[in-house]
Write an enzyme that holds these catalytic residues in place. Structure first.
Site, PDB file in Angstrom:
ATOM      1  N   ARG A  49      81.192 161.662  -7.190  1.00 24.93           N
ATOM      2  CA  ARG A  49      81.576 162.941  -6.568  1.00 24.93           C
ATOM      3  C   ARG A  49      82.790 163.510  -7.297  1.00 24.93           C
ATOM      4  NH1 ARG A  49      84.851 162.584  -2.704  1.00 24.93           N
ATOM      5  NH2 ARG A  49      83.756 160.980  -1.502  1.00 24.93           N
ATOM      6  N   TYR A 102      75.207 190.672  -3.842  1.00 30.79           N
ATOM      7  CA  TYR A 102      74.068 189.769  -3.641  1.00 30.79           C
ATOM      8  C   TYR A 102      74.007 189.391  -2.158  1.00 30.79           C
ATOM      9  CZ  TYR A 102      71.676 185.262  -3.538  1.00 30.79           C
ATOM     10  OH  TYR A 102      70.855 184.224  -3.222  1.00 30.79           O
ATOM     11  N   ASP A 174      81.494 187.612 -10.349  1.00 30.78           N
ATOM     12  CA  ASP A 174      80.206 186.913 -10.354  1.00 30.78           C
ATOM     13  C   ASP A 174      79.457 187.412 -11.597  1.00 30.78           C
ATOM     14  OD1 ASP A 174      77.540 186.164 -10.047  1.00 30.78           O
ATOM     15  OD2 ASP A 174      77.570 186.387  -7.862  1.00 30.78           O
ATOM     16  N   LYS A 199      70.173 180.822 -12.535  1.00 25.23           N
ATOM     17  CA  LYS A 199      69.566 182.010 -13.129  1.00 25.23           C
ATOM     18  C   LYS A 199      69.559 181.902 -14.660  1.00 25.23           C
ATOM     19  CE  LYS A 199      69.587 183.000  -8.738  1.00 25.23           C
ATOM     20  NZ  LYS A 199      70.624 183.785  -8.092  1.00 25.23           N
TER      21      LYS A 199
HETATM   22  C1  LIG Z   1      71.417 183.753  -6.888  1.00 26.47           C
HETATM   23  C2  LIG Z   1      72.741 184.382  -6.889  1.00 26.47           C
HETATM   24  C3  LIG Z   1      73.833 183.765  -6.247  1.00 26.47           C
HETATM   25  C4  LIG Z   1      73.690 182.493  -5.424  1.00 26.47           C
HETATM   26  O1  LIG Z   1      73.390 181.390  -6.212  1.00 26.47           O
HETATM   27  P1  LIG Z   1      72.511 180.149  -5.697  1.00 26.47           P
HETATM   28  O2  LIG Z   1      72.429 179.297  -6.918  1.00 26.47           O
HETATM   29  O3  LIG Z   1      71.191 180.698  -5.264  1.00 26.47           O
HETATM   30  O4  LIG Z   1      73.264 179.523  -4.580  1.00 26.47           O
HETATM   31  C5  LIG Z   1      75.065 184.376  -6.344  1.00 26.47           C
HETATM   32  N1  LIG Z   1      75.228 185.541  -7.020  1.00 26.47           N
HETATM   33  C6  LIG Z   1      74.209 186.157  -7.625  1.00 26.47           C
HETATM   34  C7  LIG Z   1      74.449 187.438  -8.348  1.00 26.47           C
HETATM   35  C8  LIG Z   1      72.925 185.609  -7.578  1.00 26.47           C
HETATM   36  O5  LIG Z   1      71.910 186.250  -8.166  1.00 26.47           O
END
Ligand SMILES: *Cc1c(COP(=O)(O)O)cnc(C)c1O
Length: 379
Positions: A49, A102, A174, A199
């Site tokens: 961890r 998001y 982000d 992503k």
């Molecule tokens: C998918 C997404 C998230 C969240 O991420 P997870 O891996 O699904 O928890 C946050 N910000 C954006 C822009 C996203 O597309």
């Protein structure tokens, strides 16, 4: 390591294994580490961890790709966001969030953190003066997405960094939609970069993960402390898959952009499409800012169709190569209806999205097949 992006993606954090010469960092499927006498840790590893060598390789690679000093890998993008926010916010604090954030990020603020006394206000991030006007004495974080999900809005990171600095708040970006290949927020003045590595960084729709990258080592230490104290870490198998994906990020992004530009061309000329949202279009309100801070305009495209919600839903059901699914950023093209799918949690809120909106994650398949598929689906 003062090297080009593609070199860093393949080599940062990934020296050949000292013992065996293995070129690829192994999956260290271990929870614990033998100590040479009590407290005699080998290379600092004690319990997985706290740290695991496969995760360390990914964290060092991500830090290098974003031009930061510290990267931290988590079990998901939202786990990364939660750890960040509970590290830097206290009850009574206030955050500014994008007016089209998001959906999952919005839900984290609205349904989880609000219960712990952290207030939030949605603001149109494309308007730096409006963001400045919304700052309160308690504002601790300005949360930025650019491009936004799903409306592809653009915020000027440099301008917002100045607003955050004047407010004594952290600027969090982000960077999931752009990826570090197209945009590097830390160099533009951001304090923290957040990723859903699920992503583009993972890039193959086969792993869920998240990351934080910072340029201030002291903040990096605090986040690492909370990463361990809260425990939402990336496991070694997930870290390995994510690192494998990151190696090809640059070449994938170039093809995502090539294909998205051709898709935008087709949609812009199509009689059944009423509006195309893509920051690469000269008439997009954020086009100039995007051109200034992004290498190219990315693989995400949204559009509105004639015939309203029913027709938008029908188009999503008619494609064959564009797979009807949530998520984005993988090699395969995806199509979805944000109003009923990814952004359903924003229904009835100020962040509700238009019901005739369709979102595409343009993949790296043969472009002629993608264009034919969309033409057929639009009718
Ligand atoms: C998918 C997404 C998230 C969240 O991420 P997870 O891996 O699904 O928890 C946050 N910000 C954006 C822009 C996203 O597309």
């Amino acid at each position: 390591m003062d090297k080009g992006f593609e070199t860093l993606a393949i080599h940062a954090g990934q020296e050949a294994d000292r013992e065996t010469g293995a070129v690829v960092p192994p999956i260290y499927a271990t929870s614990t580490y033998k100590q040479d006498g009590v407290g005699g840790l080998r290379s600092g590893y004690e319990y997985s961890r706290s740290a695991n060598p496969t995760r360390t390789a990914l964290e060092e690679c991500l830090a290098a790709l974003e031009g930061g000093v510290r990267g931290l890998a988590f079990a998901s993008g939202l786990a990364a966001e939660d750890t960040l926010l509970r590290t830097v916010c206290r009850p009574g604090d206030h955050v500014l969030i994008p007016a089209d954030a998001y959906g999952g990020t919005y839900r984290l603020f609205a349904k989880v953190l609000a219960n712990w006394g952290v207030a939030y206000d949605p603001v149109p991030l494309g308007d730096a003066a409006a963001v400045r006007a919304a700052v309160r004495p308690e504002t601790k974080v300005i949360w930025v997405e650019t491009p936004t999900n799903p409306l592809l809005g653009i915020a000027d990171i440099t301008a917002l960094a100045e607003v955050a600095r004047d407010a004594g708040a952290l600027l969090v970006v982000d960077n999931t939609f752009a990826s570090p290949y197209l945009q590097q927020p830390l160099a533009l003045g951001a304090d923290v970069v957040v990723h859903s590595t699920t992503k583009y960084i993972g890039g193959h729709s086969d792993v869920v993960g998240g990351a934080l990258i910072v340029s201030d080592p002291e903040l990096g230490e605090r986040l690492a402390y909370h990463q361990n104290a809260m425990g939402a870490v990336a496991g070694p198998f997930d870290a390995w898959l994510t690192l494998r994906g990151a190696k090809t990020l640059a070449v994938r992004m170039e093809r995502h952009c090539d294909n998205a530009e051709r898709v935008v061309e087709l949609l812009s000329a199509h009689p059944r499409v009423t509006r195309v949202l893509y920051p690469g279009l000269p008439d997009h309100p954020g086009h100039e800012t995007a051109a200034k801070q992004m290498r190219r305009f990315g693989g995400m495209v949204a559009f509105q169709v004639a015939g309203g919600e029913e027709e938008a839903v029908a188009v999503c059901g008619r494609t064959e190569i564009f797979t009807l699914a949530e998520s984005l950023g993988g090699v395969e093209s995806l199509i979805e209806h944000p109003g009923r799918m990814t952004h359903a949690s924003a229904a009835g809120s100020p962040l509700e999205v238009p019901s005739d909106l369709v979102r595409l994650s343009v993949g790296i398949e043969s472009i002629d097949d993608l264009l034919a598929d969309l033409s057929r689906a639009l009718g």
